[in-house]
Design a protein around this motif. Structure first.
Motif, PDB file in Angstrom:
ATOM      1  N   THR A 171       6.660   7.660  -0.285  1.00 29.28           N
ATOM      2  CA  THR A 171       7.248   8.585   0.715  1.00 29.28           C
ATOM      3  C   THR A 171       8.915   8.486   0.499  1.00 29.28           C
ATOM      4  N   GLU A 183      -6.128   7.859   4.957  1.00 30.46           N
ATOM      5  CA  GLU A 183      -6.905   8.429   3.411  1.00 30.46           C
ATOM      6  C   GLU A 183      -7.768   7.503   3.325  1.00 30.46           C
ATOM      7  N   SER A 184      -7.656   5.900   3.438  1.00 30.74           N
ATOM      8  CA  SER A 184      -8.578   5.207   3.122  1.00 30.74           C
ATOM      9  C   SER A 184     -10.110   5.624   3.591  1.00 30.74           C
ATOM     10  N   GLN A 194       2.357   6.055  -4.056  1.00 26.71           N
ATOM     11  CA  GLN A 194       3.137   5.214  -2.913  1.00 26.71           C
ATOM     12  C   GLN A 194       4.031   5.978  -2.372  1.00 26.71           C
ATOM     13  N   ALA A 215     -10.481   8.291   5.195  1.00 32.26           N
ATOM     14  CA  ALA A 215     -11.124  10.360   4.772  1.00 32.26           C
ATOM     15  C   ALA A 215     -11.449   9.632   3.671  1.00 32.26           C
ATOM     16  N   GLU A 216     -10.798   8.957   2.630  1.00 28.22           N
ATOM     17  CA  GLU A 216     -12.031   8.602   0.991  1.00 28.22           C
ATOM     18  C   GLU A 216     -13.718   9.020   1.074  1.00 28.22           C
ATOM     19  N   ASP A 219     -14.989  11.547   2.957  1.00 27.44           N
ATOM     20  CA  ASP A 219     -15.429  12.998   1.823  1.00 27.44           C
ATOM     21  C   ASP A 219     -16.917  12.501   1.094  1.00 27.44           C
ATOM     22  N   GLU A 256      -1.217   6.641   7.913  1.00 32.22           N
ATOM     23  CA  GLU A 256      -1.437   7.013   6.895  1.00 32.22           C
ATOM     24  C   GLU A 256      -2.223   6.568   5.823  1.00 32.22           C
ATOM     25  N   THR A 257      -1.886   5.682   5.879  1.00 25.12           N
ATOM     26  CA  THR A 257      -2.439   4.963   4.747  1.00 25.12           C
ATOM     27  C   THR A 257      -4.045   4.504   4.960  1.00 25.12           C
ATOM     28  N   ARG A 258      -4.253   4.333   6.520  1.00 23.61           N
ATOM     29  CA  ARG A 258      -5.692   4.487   6.832  1.00 23.61           C
ATOM     30  C   ARG A 258      -6.453   5.252   7.164  1.00 23.61           C
ATOM     31  N   ASP A 277       0.985  -0.795  -0.401  1.00 26.51           N
ATOM     32  CA  ASP A 277      -0.182   0.128  -0.259  1.00 26.51           C
ATOM     33  C   ASP A 277       1.035   1.198  -0.229  1.00 26.51           C
TER      34      ASP A 277
END
Length: 355
Positions: free
Chosen positions: A223, A254-255, A221, A257-258, A261, A250-252, A193
């Motif tokens: 950083t 982001e998921s 992907q 947050a999508e 949103d 951050e990956t969690r 991920d």
């Protein structure tokens, strides 16, 4: 998370033996455990010796095995432990039965959990176990003439590739782009991920530019982290700085947050969305839920004696799954979870709009 054993016991309950392997696993367990569960494991307990056979030592700690009827669950993030308290219902010392005890569960401690597991609790355990088996972060360390790729899982790191070759001038010179192309090929094959690109100097920046031009999906992907070394030592530097934990978090986020949103967009447009326990329950009964979003803190509260809703949260979860919907439990620690809390702690993305 290791799931070492599972068996059915009387009363329709199941006993699962697990070994948490990270702070994340302990965090998951706090949402699996509930008052009334039975948890067993090895521990130490202060024993007062006041009998005729042995003098009072002032209460020495002894190692023993105990099983407790769970009353309290507290996750202590900064102490790296989960505290599970309750009455001792079984013990390697019968004279301790009936006393209150707290199990301090830490990483690598084996415990057994006996209860009627709810679907989302089983799914949480399975996801934690899967995260152990399937690395989701890669570390690529790069400098002139060499690159190393490691994958990271909760049990440690594993080297997947070492790419070397002469650079500079002369008959055996190798174009840097060839090194970067081989690195890109390795990274594309990994099912991860996120990628941490590390190393000394500017070579890693040039590698990222190559990826951005030739493999934009891989580049998305990445950083970057500065390290003094590459290979095993470079990986150690990355881990020591906590970069992997940051990327995984951050990956969690982001998921989640999508999803939040998309939910707020649909609500603003009056489109296919529902929020609040009553509305979401109605959507579940109609089989309209595509994805159920529920906050972990709210889920635990509504399952206990302090629940405030007039609807059964477990009925909503089970109905959603039975009718083909997906259930996502949000973390209350992250901003998307806090947004969900403002919407009542439960919401849903729908297949169609309810009139």
């Amino acid at each position: 998370m290791q799931i070492k054993d599972r068996e059915q016991v009387e009363g329709g309950r199941e006993r699962i033996t697990v070994v948490p392997e990270s702070l994340d696993d302990l965090w998951h367990l706090q949402y699996v455990l509930e008052p009334g569960d039975r948890v067993a494991g090895d521990t130490t307990r202060r024993i007062q010796r006041n009998d005729d056979q042995m003098r009072d030592t002032g209460g020495e700690r002894e190692h023993m095995w105990v099983a407790i009827a769970v009353d309290t669950i507290e996750f202590h993030k900064f102490a790296n432990r989960l505290r599970v308290g309750g009455e001792i219902v079984a013990c390697s010392r019968e004279d301790q039965l009936g006393f209150h005890h707290t199990l301090n569960v830490e990483e690598r401690d084996e415990i057994s959990i006996e209860k009627r597991f709810k679907p989302d609790q089983e799914e949480r355990l399975e996801e934690a176990a899967e995260a152990t088996e399937n690395p989701d972060v890669a570390i690529a360390t790069v400098e002139e003439g060499q690159a190393h790729v490691h994958t990271v899982a909760q049990y440690g790191t594993e080297e997947r590739a070492t790419i070397t070759g002469p650079t500079g001038k002369g008959e055996f010179a190798r174009e840097r782009s060839e090194l970067f192309a081989e690195l890109a090929s390795v990274l594309k094959r990994l099912d991860v991920d996120a990628i941490i690109l590390a190393g000394p100097g500017f070579t890693k920046q040039d590698a990222l530019k190559y990826l951005e031009k030739n493999e934009p999906e891989v580049a998305a992907q990445v950083t970057m982290v500065d390290t003094a070394s590459v290979g095993d030592r470079g990986v150690h530097e990355v881990l020591k700085r906590g970069a992997v934990a940051d990327v995984q978090q951050e990956t969690r986020i982001e998921s989640e947050a999508e999803a939040i949103d998309e939910l707020t967009r649909r609500i603003a447009e009056g489109a296919k969305a529902a929020y609040g326990p009553e509305e979401v329950k109605k959507a579940a009964e109609y089989g309209a839920i595509e994805r159920l979003l529920v906050l972990d803190d709210r889920l635990r509260q509504e399952r206990g004696p302090d629940g405030e809703w007039d609807v059964d949260v477990d009925d909503i979860v089970q109905t959603t799954e039975q009718k083909g919907g997906e259930v996502t439990v949000f973390s209350s620690e992250f901003p998307p979870g806090q947004q969900l809390a403002n919407l009542g702690g439960i919401a849903a993305l729908l297949r169609y709009r309810l009139e």
